[in-house]
Write an enzyme that holds these catalytic residues in place. Sequence first.
Site, mmCIF file in Angstrom:
data_model
loop_
_atom_site.group_PDB
_atom_site.id
_atom_site.type_symbol
_atom_site.label_atom_id
_atom_site.label_comp_id
_atom_site.label_asym_id
_atom_site.label_seq_id
_atom_site.Cartn_x
_atom_site.Cartn_y
_atom_site.Cartn_z
ATOM 1 N N SER A 192 -2.787 -7.853 3.340
ATOM 2 C CA SER A 192 -2.996 -7.332 4.612
ATOM 3 C C SER A 192 -3.104 -8.957 5.176
ATOM 4 C CB SER A 192 -4.157 -6.383 4.890
ATOM 5 O OG SER A 192 -3.710 -5.379 4.240
ATOM 6 N N ARG B 270 -1.652 -6.086 -8.198
ATOM 7 C CA ARG B 270 -0.660 -6.958 -7.863
ATOM 8 C C ARG B 270 -0.606 -7.944 -8.995
ATOM 9 N NH1 ARG B 270 -2.597 -8.093 -1.807
ATOM 10 N NH2 ARG B 270 -4.378 -8.307 -3.304
ATOM 11 N N HIS C 186 0.908 -1.193 -0.124
ATOM 12 C CA HIS C 186 0.059 -0.015 -0.138
ATOM 13 C C HIS C 186 0.866 1.300 -0.017
ATOM 14 C CE1 HIS C 186 -3.181 -2.526 2.249
ATOM 15 N NE2 HIS C 186 -3.522 -2.339 1.086
#
Length: 163
Positions: A132, A94, A21
């Site tokens: 995450s 990604r 991020h």
Amino acid sequence: MAEKGKIAIYPGSFDPITNGHLDIINRSSKLFDELIVAVSSDNSKETLFSINQRKNMIEQSVSNINNIKIRSFKGLLVDFAYSENIKTVVRGLRALSDFEYEFRMAIMNRNLNEDIETIFLMTHEKYAHISSSLVKEIYFLGGSIADFVPGPVLKGLEKIKDE
Ligand code: PNS
């Protein structure tokens, strides 16, 4: 309504913010006059960190960048963007596996408000494997995540583990 400057929103759950991020934040902050990092406070995902904890960890991790604001939002992203008079949403990509979800979300958002465009930045390859959810899983199973998250997140996770 006239758009103010070159401002973009980078929305997400940020539960917690990762180095991936941060890469997108850093690079977007150079493309826009101002970047609003918008932390969703009520999407369907259950979060480990509270909205204030997520915002604080972001704040502490981006203190070196001065054209950034961190905000939380409730409800639809396009409504938040409209209320702030911002027409550009930034998302990171990604891998191919991100594409379908991002594609659907961008098209849906465009259907909800055709004035709002989503633009995508390819992640730096060194962060392509970070998410995450993986970071949390690895941390709570005893693995090292020091290369994947900023210092404030490590502290935040340690605090939660000690509770
Ligand atoms: O980091 P995430 O979890 O991939 O971010 C997803 C997020 C917060 C950007 C998305 O769930 C969102 O925009 N939520 C706000 C509610 C909304 O607008 N939902 C409709 C999306 S098409």
